[in-house]
Scaffold this motif. Sequence first.
Motif, short mmCIF file in Angstrom:
data_model
loop_
_atom_site.label_atom_id
_atom_site.label_comp_id
_atom_site.label_asym_id
_atom_site.label_seq_id
_atom_site.Cartn_x
_atom_site.Cartn_y
_atom_site.Cartn_z
N ASP A 100 37.62 41.93 39.46
CA ASP A 100 36.98 43.05 40.14
C ASP A 100 37.06 42.90 41.65
O ASP A 100 36.22 42.25 42.28
CB ASP A 100 35.51 43.15 39.70
CG ASP A 100 34.79 44.35 40.27
OD1 ASP A 100 35.44 45.21 40.91
OD2 ASP A 100 33.56 44.45 40.07
N LEU A 101 38.07 43.54 42.26
CA LEU A 101 38.23 43.48 43.72
C LEU A 101 37.09 44.17 44.46
O LEU A 101 36.90 43.96 45.65
CB LEU A 101 39.56 44.10 44.13
CG LEU A 101 40.80 43.29 43.78
CD1 LEU A 101 42.07 44.09 44.05
CD2 LEU A 101 40.82 41.99 44.56
N ASN A 102 36.32 44.96 43.76
CA ASN A 102 35.16 45.63 44.37
C ASN A 102 34.09 44.62 44.78
O ASN A 102 33.19 44.96 45.54
CB ASN A 102 34.58 46.64 43.38
CG ASN A 102 34.32 47.96 44.04
OD1 ASN A 102 34.80 48.25 45.13
ND2 ASN A 102 33.56 48.79 43.35
N ARG A 103 34.17 43.40 44.29
CA ARG A 103 33.20 42.36 44.66
C ARG A 103 33.40 41.87 46.09
O ARG A 103 32.53 41.21 46.65
CB ARG A 103 33.31 41.17 43.70
CG ARG A 103 32.85 41.48 42.29
CD ARG A 103 32.85 40.24 41.42
NE ARG A 103 31.98 39.21 42.00
CZ ARG A 103 32.21 37.91 41.88
NH1 ARG A 103 33.26 37.47 41.22
NH2 ARG A 103 31.39 37.03 42.43
N ILE A 104 34.55 42.17 46.69
CA ILE A 104 34.82 41.70 48.05
C ILE A 104 34.03 42.53 49.05
O ILE A 104 34.16 43.75 49.10
CB ILE A 104 36.33 41.74 48.35
CG1 ILE A 104 37.06 40.75 47.44
CG2 ILE A 104 36.59 41.44 49.83
CD1 ILE A 104 38.56 40.80 47.54
N LYS A 105 33.22 41.84 49.83
CA LYS A 105 32.44 42.50 50.87
C LYS A 105 33.30 42.72 52.10
O LYS A 105 33.30 43.81 52.68
CB LYS A 105 31.22 41.65 51.23
CG LYS A 105 30.36 42.23 52.33
CD LYS A 105 29.14 41.37 52.60
CE LYS A 105 28.29 41.95 53.71
NZ LYS A 105 27.11 41.11 53.97
N GLN A 106 34.02 41.66 52.51
CA GLN A 106 34.85 41.77 53.70
C GLN A 106 35.81 40.59 53.80
O GLN A 106 35.56 39.53 53.25
CB GLN A 106 34.00 41.82 54.97
CG GLN A 106 33.22 40.54 55.23
CD GLN A 106 32.39 40.61 56.49
OE1 GLN A 106 32.65 41.41 57.38
NE2 GLN A 106 31.37 39.78 56.57
N PHE A 107 36.89 40.82 54.49
CA PHE A 107 37.80 39.74 54.86
C PHE A 107 37.23 39.09 56.10
O PHE A 107 36.77 39.78 57.01
CB PHE A 107 39.20 40.28 55.13
CG PHE A 107 40.00 40.52 53.89
CD1 PHE A 107 41.10 39.74 53.59
CD2 PHE A 107 39.62 41.51 52.99
CE1 PHE A 107 41.82 39.94 52.44
CE2 PHE A 107 40.34 41.72 51.83
CZ PHE A 107 41.44 40.93 51.55
N VAL A 108 37.25 37.77 56.13
CA VAL A 108 36.65 37.04 57.24
C VAL A 108 37.74 36.50 58.17
O VAL A 108 37.76 36.80 59.36
CB VAL A 108 35.76 35.89 56.72
CG1 VAL A 108 35.18 35.09 57.88
CG2 VAL A 108 34.65 36.45 55.84
N LYS A 109 38.65 35.70 57.63
CA LYS A 109 39.64 35.00 58.46
C LYS A 109 40.96 34.90 57.72
O LYS A 109 40.99 34.69 56.52
CB LYS A 109 39.12 33.59 58.79
CG LYS A 109 40.05 32.72 59.61
CD LYS A 109 40.10 33.13 61.07
CE LYS A 109 40.78 32.10 61.94
NZ LYS A 109 42.16 32.30 62.18
N VAL A 110 42.04 35.06 58.48
CA VAL A 110 43.39 34.95 57.94
C VAL A 110 44.19 34.02 58.85
O VAL A 110 44.11 34.12 60.07
CB VAL A 110 44.07 36.34 57.87
CG1 VAL A 110 45.54 36.22 57.56
CG2 VAL A 110 43.36 37.23 56.85
N LEU A 111 44.95 33.13 58.22
CA LEU A 111 45.91 32.30 58.94
C LEU A 111 47.29 32.68 58.43
O LEU A 111 47.58 32.52 57.23
CB LEU A 111 45.67 30.81 58.72
CG LEU A 111 46.77 29.87 59.23
CD1 LEU A 111 46.97 30.01 60.74
CD2 LEU A 111 46.46 28.43 58.85
#
Length: 170
Positions: A100-111
Motif C-alpha cells: 500500500d503506497l498510500n501509507r507513505i506520508k512523504q519522501f525525506v531524503k534521496v541520495l
Amino acid sequence: MKYLRLYFLFALIFSSTLVSHAQTPEDRIKELGLNLPEVGEPMGTYVKWRQVGNVIYLAGNGPDVFGKVGSDLTLEEGYQAARETGVEILAVLKAACGGDLNRIKQFVKVLGMVNSAPDFTDHPKVINGFSDLMVEVFGDDGKHARSAVGVAALPNNIAVEIEVIVELKE
C-alpha cells in the motif's frame, strides 16, 4: 470580447481537468502507464529496506542501464536510467509498505549517485529523472531533500544508484 473570455474560462477549466492527477499513488502509477517489476533478492549480504519506527530506509537501487554518463551515455539516457530506477524503487517501497503506497506520508531524503565520466558535471539533471517521477506519483509529498553526486564506478557498471528515506503515515 465576451466570447473570448468565455473561451479562456472554458479552456482553463478543461485543461485543469485534463492535467488533474488521480487521488492515490496507485492511480497515478496507472495513469502514467507504469508497470512495477517484481522485487528481486539483494545482490549481497543486506536487505532491500529497513523500517525504524515510521521511517523506511531503502538500500541502493539501480537500473538495467550500464555505462558512464557523459561518455557511454548521454544526459538524457542518464535521466531515463534514473527514472527507471524510480520505477524499481516504487516496487520496493510498495513491498516495504505491505502493498500500500498510500501509507507513505512523504519522501525525506534521496541520495543519487551517477556513474559518470570525469568531466561530467550535470549529476543533478540526471537524478531529476527520479525526482520528477516521485513528484508525478506522490505530488508534493514526493518532493525531497537530495544529494546528487558523481562517482568513479558503481556495481556492475550501472549508470545510477539511488537510496531513499521515506516517512510513513502514523
